[in-house]
Scaffold this motif. Sequence first.
Motif, PDB file in Angstrom:
ATOM      1  N   VAL A   1     -21.382  42.843  21.184  1.00  0.00           N
ATOM      2  CA  VAL A   1     -20.915  43.406  19.921  1.00  0.00           C
ATOM      3  C   VAL A   1     -22.075  44.110  19.226  1.00  0.00           C
ATOM      4  N   CYS A   2     -21.762  45.180  18.486  1.00  0.00           N
ATOM      5  CA  CYS A   2     -22.761  45.817  17.626  1.00  0.00           C
ATOM      6  C   CYS A   2     -22.071  46.303  16.362  1.00  0.00           C
ATOM      7  N   CYS A   3     -22.868  46.503  15.318  1.00  0.00           N
ATOM      8  CA  CYS A   3     -22.363  46.974  14.035  1.00  0.00           C
ATOM      9  C   CYS A   3     -22.723  48.443  13.885  1.00  0.00           C
ATOM     10  N   THR A   4     -21.768  49.283  13.432  1.00  0.00           N
ATOM     11  CA  THR A   4     -21.990  50.732  13.346  1.00  0.00           C
ATOM     12  C   THR A   4     -22.510  51.119  11.977  1.00  0.00           C
ATOM     13  N   ALA A   5     -22.850  52.409  11.851  1.00  0.00           N
ATOM     14  CA  ALA A   5     -23.328  52.941  10.578  1.00  0.00           C
ATOM     15  C   ALA A   5     -22.268  52.830   9.493  1.00  0.00           C
ATOM     16  N   ASP A   6     -20.982  52.849   9.883  1.00  0.00           N
ATOM     17  CA  ASP A   6     -19.882  52.724   8.921  1.00  0.00           C
ATOM     18  C   ASP A   6     -19.451  51.280   8.720  1.00  0.00           C
ATOM     19  N   ASN A   7     -20.252  50.341   9.254  1.00  0.00           N
ATOM     20  CA  ASN A   7     -19.964  48.904   9.152  1.00  0.00           C
ATOM     21  C   ASN A   7     -18.721  48.498   9.932  1.00  0.00           C
ATOM     22  N   ASP A   8     -18.325  49.327  10.917  1.00  0.00           N
ATOM     23  CA  ASP A   8     -17.310  48.900  11.875  1.00  0.00           C
ATOM     24  C   ASP A   8     -17.971  48.004  12.917  1.00  0.00           C
ATOM     25  N   LEU A   9     -17.144  47.346  13.728  1.00  0.00           N
ATOM     26  CA  LEU A   9     -17.649  46.579  14.866  1.00  0.00           C
ATOM     27  C   LEU A   9     -17.225  47.269  16.152  1.00  0.00           C
ATOM     28  N   LEU A  10     -18.162  47.425  17.082  1.00  0.00           N
ATOM     29  CA  LEU A  10     -17.860  47.881  18.434  1.00  0.00           C
ATOM     30  C   LEU A  10     -18.007  46.684  19.356  1.00  0.00           C
TER      31      LEU A  10
END
Length: 554
Positions: free
Chosen positions: A389-398
Motif C-alpha cells: 500500500v502507498c499514500c498518494t499526493a491526493d491522500n488516496d490509497l493505492l
Amino acid sequence: MLHPRRSAQEVLLCDSCETAPLQSHCELCNINLCTNCVGKHLLDSSRKHRVIPFTEKSFAPKVYPKCPTHADKQSELYCEECDVPVCSTCVSKKHRGHNLCDVLEKLSSKTESLQKDLEELESRIYPRYEEMASDVQTEKSELETNYGKLTTAADQQGEVLHREVTAIINQRKSDIQEMKHKHLSTLNKNTEEITQKMAELKQIISDLKSILKSNDVSLTSTYKSRNGEFRQLPPKVRVTLPSLSPQKINTEKLREMFGSLLPLSINTEQGYTMKSAEAVSSPPVKPLLDEPRVTATIDTGYDRYELRSVSCLSEDQVWTCGGNETMKLLNLQSKLLTSIQTKSGDTPGDIAVTRDGDLVYTDSNNINLIKNEKIQTVITLQGWGPCYVCCTADNDLLVTMDSDDGEPSKVVRYSGSTEKQSIQFDDQGRPLYSSGGYNKYLSENKNLDICVADCNASAVVVVNQSGKLRFRYTGHPSNTKQSFNPRGITTDSQSHILTADWGNHRIHILDQDGQFLRYIHCDLDLPWGLCVDIRDNLFVAELGTAKVKKIQYL
C-alpha cells in the motif's frame, strides 16, 4: 537620474522614500523607485512586479477603457468587489466605499492570468483530452476483433457440445443395433426348435399311415404313441421391444452447459482533476551524489530476515514492520517510541503513512487505519488479498492485490473506503502484472505515475495516472549475468524511481521515463523496503540485518 523631459537641474526623487534619486520604475505598480527601495518593493511576493530602468519607462499616455455604464466616460478604476471597471460617476453612485484599484493594473494582472490559462490549456489540458480521445478511438477500433473473439469462442463451445451430442447419439444407435441382433438370434433359435419338432411330427405321421395301410399286426403291436410328448408345445419366446424414452430438454441446464457470458459492464470512472501548472512545477534540481553515504543506522529489534517495510513519519522517525504482529515507531537513535499490534494478530503485509501522519497497514483481507492509536478496518476485500500500500499526493490509497483464484494481480485506488480506479490490463487486454506471489510494492511518482515493483515478473511496471502503460524496466541492459529482483520501491522530489534489487544487494535509480541512472550500494545486505523523507533522504529496510539505513544520495 534626470527626467528626460525636465531640466537637467531638477532631480526626480523616489516615490517610496522621497529622499533618494529614482533609478527604476515598476510597471505593474506604476511607481518610481531608488536602488534601496527596489529590494524592499520586490519583497511583496503577492504580485509579480515588473521593475525596469527608469530610462526605459514609457511616457505614452495611458489609454483607459470606456465605462460599460457611462459611454462618455473612461474607466480609470476597477471595483474589486463587483469585478467591473468603473468611472468616477460609477464610484460616486454605486461603488462608494468599495475596494478600488487602478484599472490598467487590474487589466494587466488579468491579462497575465489569461496568458497562463492559455498556456496550460494548450500545453497540458488539451493534450490530455487528445490522449483520452485517442484511447477511446483505439478501443472502438478493437471492437470487431474483441467481439469476434467472443463469437468464435461461442462457436467453438457449440462445436464441442455438438461432438458430445453426436457421440451420445452414435452410442445409442449402437446399443439399439446390438439389441436387434440379440432379438433376432433368440427368434432364430426358437425357430430351429419348432422346425425340428415339426420334422419329427411329419415322420411320425408318415409312419402311422404306413402301419395303417399294411395291416401288419407286428407293427401295430410294437407301436408306441408319442402324442403325449408333442402335446407339450415348445416354449414360445416373447420379446418386449426396447423403447426410447427421451427426456424433456431442460433449456436452463443446456444453457449452463454452454457456460456463462458475463454481461457488458460500463462504468464511468470519476474523472481526475489535473493539478495546476503551479502545483506540478519542477522542484529545484538536486544532482545525484557520486558516492551516496549512510548517515544513520537504526536497529529495529526484529530478528534477522524478518524486517520488511519502512515508512517515514518525519526526517528522524520511521515506522517499521516485520515477521510478527508488532509495528514499531523508531527514531534515528534506535529508540522505540511506539509499538502497535495488529487488530487480527496476523503479521502486517505492508505499512504506509498518510498525509495526516496516520498509519495504514494491510493484513489478511483487510486494509486498516491507525488514528490516535485506535485501529479501524476501512476496507475488507472479498476474493482478493492486499499486498502492499502507498499514500498518494491526493491522500488516496493505492493497493496492490492478488486474487484467491489465480487471476492476474491489480492495483486499486481508494478514496477513503470507496474504490475509484482499478488497473489490471493494458490496451491489448493483457495483464500488466504477474499473478500471485504477494510481492508487488508500489509508489506514486511526483508526475502521478504509478510504479509497481513486480518481483515475480522481474520488472518495474509504470503506468500513468489513467492506468495506461508507460514502460517496463527489467534491469540494466548491460547486466545479463545477474537476475533483477525488485522489491521495495519509492520515488523522490526529482521524480526519480528507486527500487531495491534485494538479491544483488543494491538499489537502482531510474529517471521518470525508466532510464537507468546509477546504483546505490552502501554495503547493503538484502535491501527490501524503501521510503524517502521530505528532504529526499532514503531509508532502506535491510532483510539481512533487520536494520534501517538512512542514506543521502542527492
